[in-house]
Design a protein around this motif. Structure first.
Motif, PDB file in Angstrom:
ATOM      1  N   MET A   1     -13.981   1.512  23.069  1.00  0.00           N
ATOM      2  CA  MET A   1     -13.771   0.469  24.045  1.00  0.00           C
ATOM      3  C   MET A   1     -12.936  -0.691  23.480  1.00  0.00           C
ATOM      4  SD  MET A   1     -16.123  -1.966  26.293  1.00  0.00           S
ATOM      5  CE  MET A   1     -15.864  -3.663  26.048  1.00  0.00           C
ATOM      6  N   ASN A   2     -13.194  -1.064  22.216  1.00  0.00           N
ATOM      7  CA  ASN A   2     -12.437  -2.157  21.601  1.00  0.00           C
ATOM      8  C   ASN A   2     -10.945  -1.873  21.579  1.00  0.00           C
ATOM      9  OD1 ASN A   2     -14.555  -3.912  21.062  1.00  0.00           O
ATOM     10  ND2 ASN A   2     -14.976  -3.002  19.069  1.00  0.00           N
ATOM     11  N   GLU A   3     -10.587  -0.656  21.194  1.00  0.00           N
ATOM     12  CA  GLU A   3      -9.181  -0.271  21.104  1.00  0.00           C
ATOM     13  C   GLU A   3      -8.517  -0.329  22.480  1.00  0.00           C
ATOM     14  OE1 GLU A   3      -5.709   0.620  19.227  1.00  0.00           O
ATOM     15  OE2 GLU A   3      -7.627   0.380  18.196  1.00  0.00           O
ATOM     16  N   GLN A   4      -9.218   0.154  23.483  1.00  0.00           N
ATOM     17  CA  GLN A   4      -8.671   0.128  24.844  1.00  0.00           C
ATOM     18  C   GLN A   4      -8.472  -1.322  25.304  1.00  0.00           C
ATOM     19  OE1 GLN A   4     -11.057   2.088  27.797  1.00  0.00           O
ATOM     20  NE2 GLN A   4      -9.585   1.671  29.427  1.00  0.00           N
ATOM     21  N   LEU A   5      -9.457  -2.156  25.053  1.00  0.00           N
ATOM     22  CA  LEU A   5      -9.352  -3.562  25.444  1.00  0.00           C
ATOM     23  C   LEU A   5      -8.209  -4.238  24.697  1.00  0.00           C
ATOM     24  CD1 LEU A   5     -10.593  -5.772  27.175  1.00  0.00           C
ATOM     25  CD2 LEU A   5     -12.195  -6.258  25.309  1.00  0.00           C
ATOM     26  N   TYR A   6      -8.066  -3.936  23.429  1.00  0.00           N
ATOM     27  CA  TYR A   6      -6.979  -4.500  22.621  1.00  0.00           C
ATOM     28  C   TYR A   6      -5.625  -4.142  23.223  1.00  0.00           C
ATOM     29  CZ  TYR A   6      -4.077  -5.435  18.504  1.00  0.00           C
ATOM     30  OH  TYR A   6      -3.106  -5.911  17.641  1.00  0.00           O
ATOM     31  N   ASN A   7      -5.489  -2.925  23.693  1.00  0.00           N
ATOM     32  CA  ASN A   7      -4.215  -2.441  24.241  1.00  0.00           C
ATOM     33  C   ASN A   7      -3.959  -2.851  25.685  1.00  0.00           C
ATOM     34  OD1 ASN A   7      -3.330  -1.097  21.896  1.00  0.00           O
ATOM     35  ND2 ASN A   7      -4.658   0.635  22.358  1.00  0.00           N
ATOM     36  N   THR A   8      -5.003  -3.181  26.435  1.00  0.00           N
ATOM     37  CA  THR A   8      -4.812  -3.475  27.852  1.00  0.00           C
ATOM     38  C   THR A   8      -4.930  -4.953  28.202  1.00  0.00           C
ATOM     39  OG1 THR A   8      -7.145  -3.033  28.332  1.00  0.00           O
ATOM     40  CG2 THR A   8      -5.582  -1.189  28.586  1.00  0.00           C
ATOM     41  N   ASP A   9      -5.710  -5.716  27.435  1.00  0.00           N
ATOM     42  CA  ASP A   9      -5.890  -7.142  27.732  1.00  0.00           C
ATOM     43  C   ASP A   9      -6.154  -7.881  26.431  1.00  0.00           C
ATOM     44  OD1 ASP A   9      -6.535  -9.684  28.634  1.00  0.00           O
ATOM     45  OD2 ASP A   9      -7.770  -8.957  30.295  1.00  0.00           O
ATOM     46  N   TYR A  10      -5.079  -8.204  25.738  1.00  0.00           N
ATOM     47  CA  TYR A  10      -5.176  -8.816  24.414  1.00  0.00           C
ATOM     48  C   TYR A  10      -5.989 -10.115  24.440  1.00  0.00           C
ATOM     49  CZ  TYR A  10      -3.886 -10.974  20.023  1.00  0.00           C
ATOM     50  OH  TYR A  10      -3.939 -11.570  18.796  1.00  0.00           O
ATOM     51  N   ALA A  11      -5.752 -10.961  25.425  1.00  0.00           N
ATOM     52  CA  ALA A  11      -6.463 -12.245  25.491  1.00  0.00           C
ATOM     53  C   ALA A  11      -7.967 -12.024  25.619  1.00  0.00           C
ATOM     54  CB  ALA A  11      -5.944 -13.089  26.654  1.00  0.00           C
ATOM     55  N   HIS A  12      -8.356 -11.097  26.472  1.00  0.00           N
ATOM     56  CA  HIS A  12      -9.783 -10.803  26.647  1.00  0.00           C
ATOM     57  C   HIS A  12     -10.362 -10.220  25.354  1.00  0.00           C
ATOM     58  CE1 HIS A  12     -13.484 -10.063  28.732  1.00  0.00           C
ATOM     59  NE2 HIS A  12     -13.412  -8.751  28.495  1.00  0.00           N
ATOM     60  N   TRP A  13      -9.592  -9.346  24.707  1.00  0.00           N
ATOM     61  CA  TRP A  13     -10.028  -8.772  23.432  1.00  0.00           C
ATOM     62  C   TRP A  13     -10.270  -9.882  22.414  1.00  0.00           C
ATOM     63  CZ3 TRP A  13      -7.648  -9.235  18.668  1.00  0.00           C
ATOM     64  CH2 TRP A  13      -8.189  -8.459  17.638  1.00  0.00           C
ATOM     65  N   ASN A  33      -8.260  -3.749  14.125  1.00  0.00           N
ATOM     66  CA  ASN A  33      -7.308  -4.649  14.786  1.00  0.00           C
ATOM     67  C   ASN A  33      -7.476  -6.098  14.337  1.00  0.00           C
ATOM     68  OD1 ASN A  33      -5.740  -2.834  16.369  1.00  0.00           O
ATOM     69  ND2 ASN A  33      -7.493  -2.564  17.714  1.00  0.00           N
ATOM     70  N   LEU A  34      -8.682  -6.506  14.019  1.00  0.00           N
ATOM     71  CA  LEU A  34      -8.891  -7.861  13.493  1.00  0.00           C
ATOM     72  C   LEU A  34      -8.139  -8.053  12.177  1.00  0.00           C
ATOM     73  CD1 LEU A  34     -12.656  -8.555  14.230  1.00  0.00           C
ATOM     74  CD2 LEU A  34     -10.717  -9.943  14.988  1.00  0.00           C
ATOM     75  N   VAL A  35      -8.190  -7.067  11.313  1.00  0.00           N
ATOM     76  CA  VAL A  35      -7.474  -7.138  10.040  1.00  0.00           C
ATOM     77  C   VAL A  35      -5.979  -7.282  10.282  1.00  0.00           C
ATOM     78  CG1 VAL A  35      -6.835  -5.811   7.974  1.00  0.00           C
ATOM     79  CG2 VAL A  35      -9.231  -5.930   8.693  1.00  0.00           C
TER      80      VAL A  35
END
Length: 141
Positions: A1-13, A33-35
């Motif tokens: 889920m984190n990866e999908q959120l990172y790719n679809t809504d960066y601000a929300h991630w 992705n945090l790193v």
């Protein structure tokens, strides 16, 4: 889920990761992705500094090689970017390592091309300015 959120809504991630960090919910962090984002933060700070140096060189070239076209706008740009550099270095003193002849040489090529495209003039192949000149040389109309 984190990866999908990172790719679809960066601000929300980013907001979600900040909340999880704040709550010490380390189990649900998107570490990979945090790193990458933390690494990019350093690059962004470096790039802001180098961009200011590039703009100063660009305007110094125009200032020196087109004295008849000197403008208050060029003077303001040089002074503004010097102030920006002061702020960047105040916030991140480690950026001082980029205030070197080696980095000026790298940046000069782009500043040279920018000034050449804008003016149609040919400028020296090697940067005619020292770090001290870039950061401190007086420009007044």
């Amino acid at each position: 889920m984190n990866e999908q959120l990172y790719n679809t809504d960066y601000a929300h991630w980013a907001e979600t990761m900040a909340e999880r960090l704040d709550k010490r919910d380390f189990e649900h962090l998107d570490i990979e992705n945090l790193v990458e984002e933390i690494k990019d933060l350093s690059k962004r700070e470096r790039d802001r500094l180098l961009s200011s140096i590039r703009l100063i060189i660009h305007h110094l070239l125009k200032w020196d090689y087109q004295p008849h076209k000197r403008s208050r706008s060029w003077e303001i740009t040089i002074k503004r970017e010097r102030n920006n550099i002061d702020f960047y270095l105040e916030d991140s003193p480690s950026l001082r390592k980029y205030l070197s002849e080696e980095w000026v040489t790298k940046i000069y090529r782009n500043a040279y091309l920018d000034a050449m495209k804008e003016t149609g003039l040919d400028f020296p192949q090697n940067c005619p300015y020292s770090i001290a000149e870039i950061l401190e040389r007086e420009v007044k109309q």
